[in-house]
Design a protein around this motif. Structure first.
Motif, PDB file in Angstrom:
ATOM      1  N   GLN A  41       0.836  -1.212   0.000  1.00  9.58           N
ATOM      2  CA  GLN A  41       0.000   0.000   0.000  1.00  9.58           C
ATOM      3  C   GLN A  41       0.868   1.259   0.000  1.00  9.58           C
ATOM      4  O   GLN A  41       0.667   2.187   0.770  1.00  9.58           O
ATOM      5  CB  GLN A  41      -0.934  -0.009   1.213  1.00  9.58           C
ATOM      6  CG  GLN A  41      -1.947  -1.156   1.164  1.00  9.58           C
ATOM      7  CD  GLN A  41      -2.810  -1.224   2.413  1.00  9.58           C
ATOM      8  OE1 GLN A  41      -2.429  -0.762   3.478  1.00  9.58           O
ATOM      9  NE2 GLN A  41      -3.976  -1.811   2.275  1.00  9.58           N
ATOM     10  N   ASN A  42       1.878   1.248  -0.885  1.00 11.66           N
ATOM     11  CA  ASN A  42       2.803   2.371  -1.080  1.00 11.66           C
ATOM     12  C   ASN A  42       3.713   2.649   0.106  1.00 11.66           C
ATOM     13  O   ASN A  42       4.400   3.673   0.128  1.00 11.66           O
ATOM     14  CB  ASN A  42       2.039   3.661  -1.458  1.00 11.66           C
ATOM     15  CG  ASN A  42       1.330   3.525  -2.789  1.00 11.66           C
ATOM     16  OD1 ASN A  42       1.880   2.920  -3.716  1.00 11.66           O
ATOM     17  ND2 ASN A  42       0.131   4.062  -2.903  1.00 11.66           N
ATOM     18  N   GLU A  43       3.738   1.777   1.102  1.00 20.44           N
ATOM     19  CA  GLU A  43       4.613   1.952   2.255  1.00 20.44           C
ATOM     20  C   GLU A  43       5.687   0.868   2.227  1.00 20.44           C
ATOM     21  O   GLU A  43       5.393  -0.301   1.979  1.00 20.44           O
ATOM     22  CB  GLU A  43       3.815   1.850   3.561  1.00 20.44           C
ATOM     23  CG  GLU A  43       2.818   2.990   3.784  1.00 20.44           C
ATOM     24  CD  GLU A  43       3.494   4.319   4.077  1.00 20.44           C
ATOM     25  OE1 GLU A  43       4.660   4.326   4.512  1.00 20.44           O
ATOM     26  OE2 GLU A  43       2.856   5.368   3.852  1.00 20.44           O
ATOM     27  N   SER A  79      -7.591  -7.064   7.665  1.00 24.62           N
ATOM     28  CA  SER A  79      -8.657  -6.054   7.673  1.00 24.62           C
ATOM     29  C   SER A  79      -9.835  -6.474   8.552  1.00 24.62           C
ATOM     30  O   SER A  79     -10.525  -5.641   9.123  1.00 24.62           O
ATOM     31  CB  SER A  79      -9.136  -5.755   6.252  1.00 24.62           C
ATOM     32  OG  SER A  79      -9.596  -6.936   5.641  1.00 24.62           O
ATOM     33  N   HIS A 174       5.262  12.269   5.015  1.00 22.50           N
ATOM     34  CA  HIS A 174       3.800  12.231   4.903  1.00 22.50           C
ATOM     35  C   HIS A 174       3.244  13.655   4.854  1.00 22.50           C
ATOM     36  O   HIS A 174       2.818  14.215   5.864  1.00 22.50           O
ATOM     37  CB  HIS A 174       3.193  11.432   6.069  1.00 22.50           C
ATOM     38  CG  HIS A 174       3.533   9.982   6.009  1.00 22.50           C
ATOM     39  ND1 HIS A 174       4.655   9.466   6.604  1.00 22.50           N
ATOM     40  CD2 HIS A 174       2.911   8.942   5.391  1.00 22.50           C
ATOM     41  CE1 HIS A 174       4.708   8.157   6.368  1.00 22.50           C
ATOM     42  NE2 HIS A 174       3.680   7.823   5.636  1.00 22.50           N
ATOM     43  N   SER A 216      -4.815  13.710   8.102  1.00 17.81           N
ATOM     44  CA  SER A 216      -4.989  12.646   7.110  1.00 17.81           C
ATOM     45  C   SER A 216      -5.357  13.231   5.757  1.00 17.81           C
ATOM     46  O   SER A 216      -5.972  14.289   5.658  1.00 17.81           O
ATOM     47  CB  SER A 216      -6.076  11.661   7.566  1.00 17.81           C
ATOM     48  OG  SER A 216      -7.324  12.308   7.692  1.00 17.81           O
ATOM     49  N   LYS A 218      -5.413  11.113   1.690  1.00 13.64           N
ATOM     50  CA  LYS A 218      -5.970   9.885   1.109  1.00 13.64           C
ATOM     51  C   LYS A 218      -5.770   8.712   2.061  1.00 13.64           C
ATOM     52  O   LYS A 218      -6.507   7.732   2.029  1.00 13.64           O
ATOM     53  CB  LYS A 218      -5.298   9.594  -0.244  1.00 13.64           C
ATOM     54  CG  LYS A 218      -5.673  10.599  -1.327  1.00 13.64           C
ATOM     55  CD  LYS A 218      -4.984  10.273  -2.637  1.00 13.64           C
ATOM     56  CE  LYS A 218      -5.353  11.302  -3.715  1.00 13.64           C
ATOM     57  NZ  LYS A 218      -4.624  11.053  -4.973  1.00 13.64           N
ATOM     58  N   SER A 219      -4.737   8.804   2.878  1.00 16.03           N
ATOM     59  CA  SER A 219      -4.509   7.795   3.910  1.00 16.03           C
ATOM     60  C   SER A 219      -4.403   8.503   5.255  1.00 16.03           C
ATOM     61  O   SER A 219      -4.377   9.731   5.325  1.00 16.03           O
ATOM     62  CB  SER A 219      -3.231   7.001   3.611  1.00 16.03           C
ATOM     63  OG  SER A 219      -2.104   7.852   3.674  1.00 16.03           O
ATOM     64  N   LYS A 222      -2.195   5.058  11.446  1.00 18.84           N
ATOM     65  CA  LYS A 222      -2.907   3.896  11.968  1.00 18.84           C
ATOM     66  C   LYS A 222      -2.813   3.840  13.487  1.00 18.84           C
ATOM     67  O   LYS A 222      -2.010   4.536  14.099  1.00 18.84           O
ATOM     68  CB  LYS A 222      -2.324   2.606  11.367  1.00 18.84           C
ATOM     69  CG  LYS A 222      -2.232   2.598   9.841  1.00 18.84           C
ATOM     70  CD  LYS A 222      -3.602   2.669   9.201  1.00 18.84           C
ATOM     71  CE  LYS A 222      -3.552   2.492   7.683  1.00 18.84           C
ATOM     72  NZ  LYS A 222      -3.165   3.705   6.968  1.00 18.84           N
ATOM     73  N   ASP A 254     -11.882   0.193  12.768  1.00 21.01           N
ATOM     74  CA  ASP A 254     -11.188   0.949  11.724  1.00 21.01           C
ATOM     75  C   ASP A 254      -9.840   1.354  12.305  1.00 21.01           C
ATOM     76  O   ASP A 254      -9.788   2.127  13.261  1.00 21.01           O
ATOM     77  CB  ASP A 254     -12.002   2.181  11.335  1.00 21.01           C
ATOM     78  CG  ASP A 254     -11.327   3.005  10.233  1.00 21.01           C
ATOM     79  OD1 ASP A 254     -10.211   2.633   9.798  1.00 21.01           O
ATOM     80  OD2 ASP A 254     -11.901   4.032   9.825  1.00 21.01           O
ATOM     81  N   ASN A 256      -7.626   3.205  11.060  1.00 19.69           N
ATOM     82  CA  ASN A 256      -7.188   4.529  10.612  1.00 19.69           C
ATOM     83  C   ASN A 256      -7.578   5.602  11.623  1.00 19.69           C
ATOM     84  O   ASN A 256      -8.684   5.587  12.164  1.00 19.69           O
ATOM     85  CB  ASN A 256      -7.817   4.869   9.264  1.00 19.69           C
ATOM     86  CG  ASN A 256      -7.369   3.938   8.167  1.00 19.69           C
ATOM     87  OD1 ASN A 256      -6.250   4.026   7.694  1.00 19.69           O
ATOM     88  ND2 ASN A 256      -8.252   3.021   7.765  1.00 19.69           N
ATOM     89  N   TRP A 258      -8.453   9.022  11.306  1.00 16.10           N
ATOM     90  CA  TRP A 258      -8.792  10.052  10.324  1.00 16.10           C
ATOM     91  C   TRP A 258      -8.871  11.433  10.968  1.00 16.10           C
ATOM     92  O   TRP A 258      -9.089  11.563  12.157  1.00 16.10           O
ATOM     93  CB  TRP A 258     -10.126   9.730   9.660  1.00 16.10           C
ATOM     94  CG  TRP A 258     -10.114   8.470   8.852  1.00 16.10           C
ATOM     95  CD1 TRP A 258     -10.698   7.274   9.165  1.00 16.10           C
ATOM     96  CD2 TRP A 258      -9.477   8.264   7.581  1.00 16.10           C
ATOM     97  NE1 TRP A 258     -10.464   6.343   8.181  1.00 16.10           N
ATOM     98  CE2 TRP A 258      -9.720   6.922   7.198  1.00 16.10           C
ATOM     99  CE3 TRP A 258      -8.717   9.083   6.737  1.00 16.10           C
ATOM    100  CZ2 TRP A 258      -9.239   6.391   6.006  1.00 16.10           C
ATOM    101  CZ3 TRP A 258      -8.237   8.551   5.546  1.00 16.10           C
ATOM    102  CH2 TRP A 258      -8.504   7.223   5.196  1.00 16.10           C
TER     103      TRP A 258
END
Length: 288
Positions: A41-43, A79, A174, A216, A218-219, A222, A254, A256, A258
Motif C-alpha cells: 500500500q505504497n509503504e 482487515s 507524509h 490525514s 488519502k490515507s 494507523k 477501523d 485509521n 482520520w
C-alpha cells in the motif's frame, strides 16, 4: 491475568530486545543484512519489520498467552478483526521504515496495550538514542537507558513563550496540500523535521519542540502509529487530541486515525486546535 506492573516489565524487556534486533539490521551486523525492501500500500516493508514483529509477538504471547489478550501488529494485521477481547496489544515493530532505510536514525518501536479503546500501557523504544520511554495510565511516564531510569514530566518552565516562538515537529515524508496550507498559516516560526511518530513525540518530551500535527489525506496514520506515543506524552503532562478536542480511540474496527490530530506539551493546546480548525475551514471554502 498478570497485574499491570508485571506486564509492563515484560513489555519493556521485549522493547529493548526489539531495539537490539533493529540496530543489528541498521548497522549491518545482522546475519543477513539484505533488507529486501518491498512495498505494501505504497509503504516500504523490510525484513527488519517482519523479523521484529515476529519477535515481539512470540515473546509477548509466550509470557502472556492469548486467552486474555488479542494482538494487532502492523505486519500481521488483517482487515477483519476476529476477536472480542477487551485487552488488545497494538504493535508497530518499526515505526519510520523510510527513515530506517534512509539511515536518518529516526525510527522507533511502539508497543501499546489498549483496554476498551484507550491505551493503558505503552513502550516506545528509540534505538539510535539508546532510550526507552514507558508509561501506564495514571502511573506517569518514565525514560530509561541501559543504566538509568527516571520519571519524565513536561515542565512549562517557559510558560511565557509566545505562540510564534513554539517549535512544531513535522513529518519528512507524509505531506499533502492541506497539511502544507495548514503549516504555512499557523503562527509558528520554527519547524523541525523528524521521522517516526514515536521520535516526534520524544522530541516534545525532551523539550526540543512543543507541537506535532497529523492531518490525514488519502490515507491516515494507523492505531499502531499513535497509541503508544499518545500515552507516553499524556502521562508526562502533554495532550494529544483530535482538533475538536475529543480523545483518540483505538481498536474500533477501523485502524485509521482520520482527521486532524494535535499533540503538544499542553501549552496553548486548545487555542492551537481551534486555530487549526479555522485555517482548514478557510482552505476548504476559499474566497471567491
Amino acid at each position: 491475568m498478570k497485574d499491570l506492573p508485571e506486564i509492563l516489565a515484560i513489555a519493556r524487556t521485549v522493547g529493548w530486545g526489539a531495539a537490539e534486533i533493529l540496530q543489528s539490521y541498521y548497522h549491518g551486523t545482522a546475519k543477513d543484512t539484505n533488507l529486501n525492501v518491498q512495498y505494501k500500500q505504497n509503504e516500504p516493508v523490510t525484513v527488519a519489520d517482519v523479523t521484529v514483529s515476529q519477535y515481539i509477538l512470540q515473546n509477548l504471547q509466550a509470557a502472556l498467552g492469548q486467552e486474555d489478550f488479542a494482538y494487532i501488529s502492523e505486519e500481521t494485521y488483517q482487515s477483519e478483526l476476529n476477536h472480542n477481547k477487551n485487552w488488545v496489544w497494538i504493535i508497530d515493530p518499526l515505526d519510520g521504515t523510510s527513515d530506517f532505510i534512509e539511515k536518518t536514525g529516526d525510527y522507533a518501536v511502539h508497543i501499546a496495550l489498549v483496554k476498551e479503546h484507550r491505551p493503558v500501557l505503552a513502550v516506545v523504544a528509540i534505538p539510535e538514542a539508546g532510550k526507552l520511554y514507558y508509561a501506564t495510565k495514571d502511573g506517569g511516564t518514565f525514560v530509561e537507558t541501559r543504566t538509568d531510569a527516571h520519571p519524565l514530566e513536561l515542565s512549562l518552565k517557559d510558560a511565557s513563550k509566545r505562540l510564534e516562538d513554539l517549535t512544531i515537529v513535522v513529518s519528512r515524508s507524509h505531506r499533502n496540500q492541506r497539511l502544507e496550507y495548514l503549516l504555512a498559516h499557523l503562527p509558528f516560526h520554527n519547524q523541525k523535521s523528524v521521522g517516526s511518530v514515536g521520535c516526534k513525540i520524544a522530541t516534545i518530551l525532551e523539550q526540543q519542540a512543543e507541537v506535532y500535527i497529523s492531518l490525514s489525506g488519502k490515507s491516515a496514520p494507523k492505531d499502531w502509529d499513535i497509541a503508544a506515543p499518545e500515552l507516553i506524552l499524556t502521562e508526562a503532562g502533554g495532550k494529544f487530541t483530535h482538533f475538536d478536542g475529543t480523545e483518540l480511540r483505538y481498536n474500533t474496527g477501523d485502524i485509521n486515525q482520520w482527521g486532524g490530530l494535535l499533540a503538544s506539551n499542553g501549552q496553548y493546546h486548545q487555542k492551537l486546535c481551534q486555530e487549526a480548525e479555522k485555517i482548514l475551514a478557510q482552505f476548504e471554502t476559499p474566497s471567491a
